[in-house]
Motif scaffolding. Structure first.
Motif, PDB file in Angstrom:
ATOM      1  N   ILE A   1       0.815  -1.213   0.000  1.00 13.06           N
ATOM      2  CA  ILE A   1       0.000   0.000   0.000  1.00 13.06           C
ATOM      3  C   ILE A   1       0.848   1.263   0.000  1.00 13.06           C
ATOM      4  CG2 ILE A   1      -1.773   1.318   1.233  1.00 13.06           C
ATOM      5  CD1 ILE A   1      -2.813  -1.254   0.001  1.00 13.06           C
TER       6      ILE A   1
ATOM      7  N   VAL B   1      -3.925   3.007   5.867  1.00 10.56           N
ATOM      8  CA  VAL B   1      -4.264   1.935   4.927  1.00 10.56           C
ATOM      9  C   VAL B   1      -5.776   1.767   4.832  1.00 10.56           C
ATOM     10  CG1 VAL B   1      -4.047  -0.531   4.446  1.00 10.56           C
ATOM     11  CG2 VAL B   1      -2.085   0.746   5.333  1.00 10.56           C
TER      12      VAL B   1
ATOM     13  N   ARG C   1      -7.237   4.408   2.641  1.00  9.37           N
ATOM     14  CA  ARG C   1      -6.972   4.158   1.218  1.00  9.37           C
ATOM     15  C   ARG C   1      -7.945   3.118   0.651  1.00  9.37           C
ATOM     16  NH1 ARG C   1      -1.415   5.076  -0.121  1.00  9.37           N
ATOM     17  NH2 ARG C   1      -0.840   7.074   0.830  1.00  9.37           N
ATOM     18  N   LEU C   2      -8.325   2.158   1.485  1.00  5.16           N
ATOM     19  CA  LEU C   2      -9.158   1.047   1.031  1.00  5.16           C
ATOM     20  C   LEU C   2     -10.635   1.250   1.361  1.00  5.16           C
ATOM     21  CD1 LEU C   2      -6.764  -1.825   2.155  1.00  5.16           C
ATOM     22  CD2 LEU C   2      -7.056  -0.921  -0.160  1.00  5.16           C
TER      23      LEU C   2
ATOM     24  N   TYR D   1      -1.406  -5.198   2.855  1.00  3.47           N
ATOM     25  CA  TYR D   1      -2.814  -5.486   3.121  1.00  3.47           C
ATOM     26  C   TYR D   1      -3.177  -6.863   2.575  1.00  3.47           C
ATOM     27  CZ  TYR D   1      -7.740  -5.421   1.561  1.00  3.47           C
ATOM     28  OH  TYR D   1      -9.034  -5.748   1.272  1.00  3.47           O
TER      29      TYR D   1
END
Length: 238
Positions: free
Chosen positions: A153, A181, A184-185, A211
């Motif tokens: 990531i 993270v 971002r997801l 991830y």
């Protein structure tokens, strides 16, 4: 005889919330760390007491579950109590209530004591008392799974403001990397998190973030340049 717990009231601040007005994971762990440190001092087992014996606390695992997110600018009552020492391990429980007395979150942490002379975990137990509650609200994974196939990531370089007074990355700060993270997801807000601390990160260390996901859980892992795991974390899908 009534079993005891230590309780403090905290006003949540603007910095504790993300852009969606949800309590940040790092804020939860920071409050856990604060009340645990305060209570340890009260029990004559705090930073100054251990340091006088050439020892320090080391945090091995952290976990929390939020049943609902506290309101912005609200007040929470946080309680903590040490559980029975397990050989070299010192588990500690947490409970968070809102102003109405409703339980909005619970947590656990697992500690050990390092001998500064040997740099090893000591088997000499530090007595914390026996009159505390024995309720364990959550349980830890024995080990968080690792995977050969992970998605990279981002990278993060440890800064001076990430450090604690041991000159290592503060344990609560790892939650900010997990938050990064998760953002971002599109996984926010997080209502649960378990972190296992395997290696200590220091200033200018570069942490690579990975991830992985299966049917039940989301896994976020931080690794050093040698691909050794610094921390592993698990988020249960809800």
């Amino acid at each position: 005889m009534e079993k005891l717990e230590a309780t403090r009231t905290y006003w949540l601040t603007t910095n504790d919330f993300d852009e969606g007005n949800y309590l940040k994971p790092a804020a939860v762990l920071n409050y856990f760390q604060d009340i645990a440190s305060w209570h340890a001092e009260c029990l004559k087992a705090g930073y100054s007491h251990l340091l006088a014996a050439n020892k320090i606390w080391i945090l091995l695992k952290n976990k929390f579950v939020l049943y609902e997110h506290p309101d912005f600018f609200s007040r929470v009552k946080l309680s903590t109590w040490p559980l029975t020492t397990e050989k070299i391990y010192y588990p500690r429980a947490y409970q968070m209530k809102n102003d109405d007395g409703k339980i909005v979150g619970e947590g656990m942490s697992l500690w050990a004591i390092i001998n500064l002379n040997t740099q090893m975990v000591t088997r000499d137990q530090w007595f914390l008392g026996t009159r505390f509650k024995d309720e364990q609200p959550l349980s830890f994974q024995k080990k968080i799974a690792s995977f050969d196939q992970e998605t990279f990531i981002d990278k993060y370089t440890v800064r001076s403001f990430d450090l604690d007074h041991y000159h290592h990355m503060n344990n609560a700060m790892y939650a900010n990397l997990i938050h990064l993270v998760a953002d971002r997801l599109s996984l926010l807000p997080l209502t649960n998190l378990e972190i296992h601390y395997l290696r200590q990160a220091k200033i200018n260390d570069v942490i690579s973030l990975y991830y992985h996901e299966d049917e039940q859980n989301i896994y976020i892992t931080g690794k050093d340049d040698a691909h050794q795991i610094i921390f592993s974390s698990l988020i249960e899908k809800t």
